[in-house]
Enzyme design. Sequence first.
Site, PDB file in Angstrom:
ATOM      1  N   HIS A 111      -0.765  16.540  -9.844  1.00  0.00           N
ATOM      2  CA  HIS A 111      -0.673  15.183 -10.049  1.00  0.00           C
ATOM      3  C   HIS A 111       0.265  14.534  -9.220  1.00  0.00           C
ATOM      4  O   HIS A 111       1.776  14.590  -9.553  1.00  0.00           O
ATOM      5  CB  HIS A 111      -0.203  15.218 -11.645  1.00  0.00           C
TER       6      HIS A 111
ATOM      7  N   ARG B 290       0.527  11.221  -8.852  1.00  0.00           N
ATOM      8  CA  ARG B 290       1.189  10.168  -9.652  1.00  0.00           C
ATOM      9  C   ARG B 290       1.096   8.897  -9.090  1.00  0.00           C
ATOM     10  O   ARG B 290       1.911   8.041  -9.517  1.00  0.00           O
ATOM     11  CB  ARG B 290       2.724  10.417  -9.744  1.00  0.00           C
TER      12      ARG B 290
ATOM     13  N   ASP C 289      -1.024  22.835 -10.992  1.00  0.00           N
ATOM     14  CA  ASP C 289      -1.009  21.850 -12.206  1.00  0.00           C
ATOM     15  C   ASP C 289       0.425  21.224 -11.830  1.00  0.00           C
ATOM     16  O   ASP C 289       1.114  21.034 -13.016  1.00  0.00           O
ATOM     17  CB  ASP C 289      -1.266  22.353 -13.621  1.00  0.00           C
TER      18      ASP C 289
ATOM     19  N   HIS D 171       7.997  15.248 -13.870  1.00  0.00           N
ATOM     20  CA  HIS D 171       8.524  14.221 -14.723  1.00  0.00           C
ATOM     21  C   HIS D 171       9.922  14.518 -14.314  1.00  0.00           C
ATOM     22  O   HIS D 171      10.459  15.537 -14.079  1.00  0.00           O
ATOM     23  CB  HIS D 171       8.183  14.491 -16.098  1.00  0.00           C
TER      24      HIS D 171
END
Length: 401
Positions: free
Chosen positions: A59, A61, A269, A273
């Site tokens: 991810h 983002r 994965d 954050h």
Amino acid sequence: MSTLIKNCRLLIKGKLFAKNILIKNGKIAKITNKEPKAEKVIDAKSNFVLPGLIDAHVHFREPGMTHKEDFLSGSMAAAKGGITTILDMPNTIPPTTTLDALEEKRRLAAKSIVNYGFNFGSTTENISDIKKAKNIAAVKLYMSYTTGDLIIRDFEAISDIFKASRTTIVHAEDDFVRDAVEILIKNKIRNHVHFAHVSSEKELQYAKSNKIKKQISVEVTPHHLFMDSKDLQSLGAFAEMKPGLKTERDQKALWEGIANGNVDTIASDHAPHLKEEKEKANYPFGVPGVETMLPLLLDAFNNKKLDLSAIQKLCCENPAKIFRIKNKGFLKEGYDADLVIADLEKRQAVRNDDLLTKCKWSPFEGKILKGWPVMTIINGNLVYDDGEIFDVKAKEVQYAR
Ligand code: DOR
Ligand code: ZN
């Protein structure tokens, strides 16, 4: 442009051999015992050389959450971790569920220094776009809770998505894995389904104990292999992801799956954050992983938990095969010169300060690992060398029909 990588140790039919690799125009031109002339010479110093890792689940983002990561920062972190190709997930803002969003992401990803591909998101309304989407790795289908708003629970809609896409990556937890398999069987769908981040004994059983297991592949993550639910006590939100950490018994089942071939791929994965976000009461789920995946696996090799061929199969060969990525995943003449030089003896702690991901933390901080990538070569270009990154843009991957 030609480069000779000399003094490599690489796997040929499961055994390590000393070889030199000649690269010409970004491709592997020759794997040889001789020392052909080249414009540039890199000494691998008898280190292990493997194909660059293909991380089929990250991810990065972008667009929409570039304070957490973007294609440049994420790809720098990946290159440092020995990953030379990533497949990005669609739960960005906006989600990659329309042809316009896919084109926009394609434009943004041009700054990546690792090769890249895209997984297209599914909704109950975008079947026609799924059918039209060009050059995608797979369609991602969320049956279980995740960051973003892409959940589909309707069996008919799920069946339609399976039918529309050659490969669907499914985020299914617990009994949803069984439901997905049953949908395939009931509707006689022959397309491929790849279960992302399988995390429990039960999920692994549902995925692989059925009559259609040949069209099903299973991915596991480093966090489920190297952490379990006990780590929540010390790490709290920093060990919270979807699917969550499971029991030691589940973890053991994943390792058994690696040993018996029921696990097909390992992917990070990578879900960064910020620390501030993780410290809030309603923290988001996910942990970063591109920089620690290969070191964790090489450390596991040093601890005799898996062999080098297994790492190469799970992280390079099988992702290339499952997603039909052209000319990658193997050290072969004619293939793209994406490779990693790994020092199997190097012992170093994971340190937040060393990380290139924008989030600057790892659930493995402080862990001393033996076995680290020391150089990463992408499309024939040296992109990572012992702590230093070179910003050479990479390419979008292509898929066989
Ligand atoms: O932990 C997770 N984080 N699981 C997901 O399914 C999504 C991911 C994210 O995007 O943060
Ligand atoms: Zn994910």
